[in-house]
Design an enzyme around this catalytic site. Structure first.
Site, PDB file in Angstrom:
ATOM      1  N   THR A  98       4.359   8.588   4.415  1.00  0.00           N
ATOM      2  CA  THR A  98       3.934   7.252   4.005  1.00  0.00           C
ATOM      3  C   THR A  98       3.877   6.380   5.253  1.00  0.00           C
ATOM      4  O   THR A  98       4.907   6.111   5.877  1.00  0.00           O
ATOM      5  CB  THR A  98       4.909   6.654   2.976  1.00  0.00           C
ATOM      6  N   LYS A 173      -0.421   4.705  -2.447  1.00  0.00           N
ATOM      7  CA  LYS A 173       1.034   4.808  -2.321  1.00  0.00           C
ATOM      8  C   LYS A 173       1.664   3.420  -2.223  1.00  0.00           C
ATOM      9  O   LYS A 173       2.754   3.178  -2.752  1.00  0.00           O
ATOM     10  CB  LYS A 173       1.407   5.641  -1.096  1.00  0.00           C
ATOM     11  N   LYS A 241      11.095   0.514   4.844  1.00  0.00           N
ATOM     12  CA  LYS A 241       9.959   0.856   5.698  1.00  0.00           C
ATOM     13  C   LYS A 241       8.663   0.804   4.896  1.00  0.00           C
ATOM     14  O   LYS A 241       7.658   0.230   5.335  1.00  0.00           O
ATOM     15  CB  LYS A 241      10.165   2.251   6.289  1.00  0.00           C
TER      16      LYS A 241
END
Length: 294
Positions: A98, A173, A241
């Site tokens: 990701t 995502k 993150k």
């Protein structure tokens, strides 16, 4: 048919994902920054480990990666010792990390210039999903490259979907993480409210999970949250993150995400409590601390 597959990044996700490829009979080569982990993998699965990325990808039909963040991805893909410079020009490169949409575009362009295909394919489902081969894989890819890579991804993915051209997997995502952030905070608040109100939390979950309040988080995390167990699943550090990626992309597009921004700060509070490696469901621990319950 057996393919030559290189898997780079043997963390809690990549390790079992590479294992599914080997168990299916593919010719798997692995590389990990910590070589001891690669050695451990080759003792558990059929395949070989290499000491450099250049060696690992030299004959690969497919290269799968699952590393940490944007700088890690640039390190493994770009430069003279990286994947793009050393993999064959027919190779299909599949990234399960990701990362930001920006680094995805950068790497896709570099791969295209070498005649390689790049698929951004972030996953959802956590360590349990990786181990059980039940991940959701969101792909941004050229249609032909996607069709070639899909049978491999289906070895560890229950749902493997092309969302559009390269970059659309990462954007999807981001949508996923935005939804999860709000859901986990909502579940934490409902459990905390039940606890402070003297209700049997498990009985409450039993009842409301039969109706409109039901969610994957409720079904899979409520019991461990009630017990105060946060030693599994996707870590708070990684969620922060991911949320930073979401919020940065949103700002660049002029989109306001007030709930996501707020939950991101709640996760910062969890980090300050020493919960950097706790599961993301640990938002309940923050509420309990604020209320003096732990």
């Amino acid at each position: 048919m057996s393919s030559k597959v290189t898997f780079i990044g043997l963390g809690v996700m990549g390790y079992p994902m590479a294992g599914h490829l080997a168990n299916a009979g593919h010719d798997v080569t692995v590389f990990n920054r910590t070589s001891a982990k690669a050695g451990e993998w080759t003792r558990e699965y059929k395949g070989k480990a290499c000491s450099s990325i250049a060696e690992a990808v030299a004959e690969a039909d497919f290269v799968m990666t699952c590393v940490g963040a944007d700088p890690d991805l640039r390190q493994v893909y770009l430069g003279p010792g990286g994947i793009i410079a050393n993999a064959p020009d027919h190779a299909i490169l599949v990234d399960h990390t990701t990362v930001s949409a920006g680094v995805t575009a950068e790497i896709a362009q570099a791969a295209s210039e070498r005649g390689q295909s790049f698929i951004d394919a972030p996953v959802s489902g956590g360590q349990q999903g990786a181990e059980n081969g039940k991940l959701t894989v969101m792909c941004g890819a050229d249609p032909a490259a996607f069709e070639k890579a899909r049978p491999l991804m289906e070895l560890y993915g229950k749902a493997v979907t092309r969302m559009g051209e390269p970059g659309k997997g990462q954007l999807t995502k981001m949508v996923n993480q935005i939804a999860i952030a709000g859901l986990v905070q909502g579940l934490s608040e409902c459990l905390y409210f039940a606890e402070k109100s003297g209700l049997d939390q498990r009985q409450v979950i039993d009842v409301i999970s039969q109706g409109a309040a039901q969610s994957w988080q409720m079904e899979n995390r409520a019991d461990t949250m009630i017990a105060g167990k946060y030693d599994h699943g996707f870590a708070v550090n990684w969620m922060r993150k991911d949320l930073d990626i979401c919020l940065t992309e949103a700002r660049e597009r002029g989109i306001t995400l007030p709930v996501t921004a707020l939950v991101d700060q709640f996760y910062a509070d969890v980090q300050s409590m020493g919960g950097e490696r706790w599961d993301t469901s640990s938002l309940l621990a923050r509420l309990r601390k604020l209320g003096g319950l732990q």
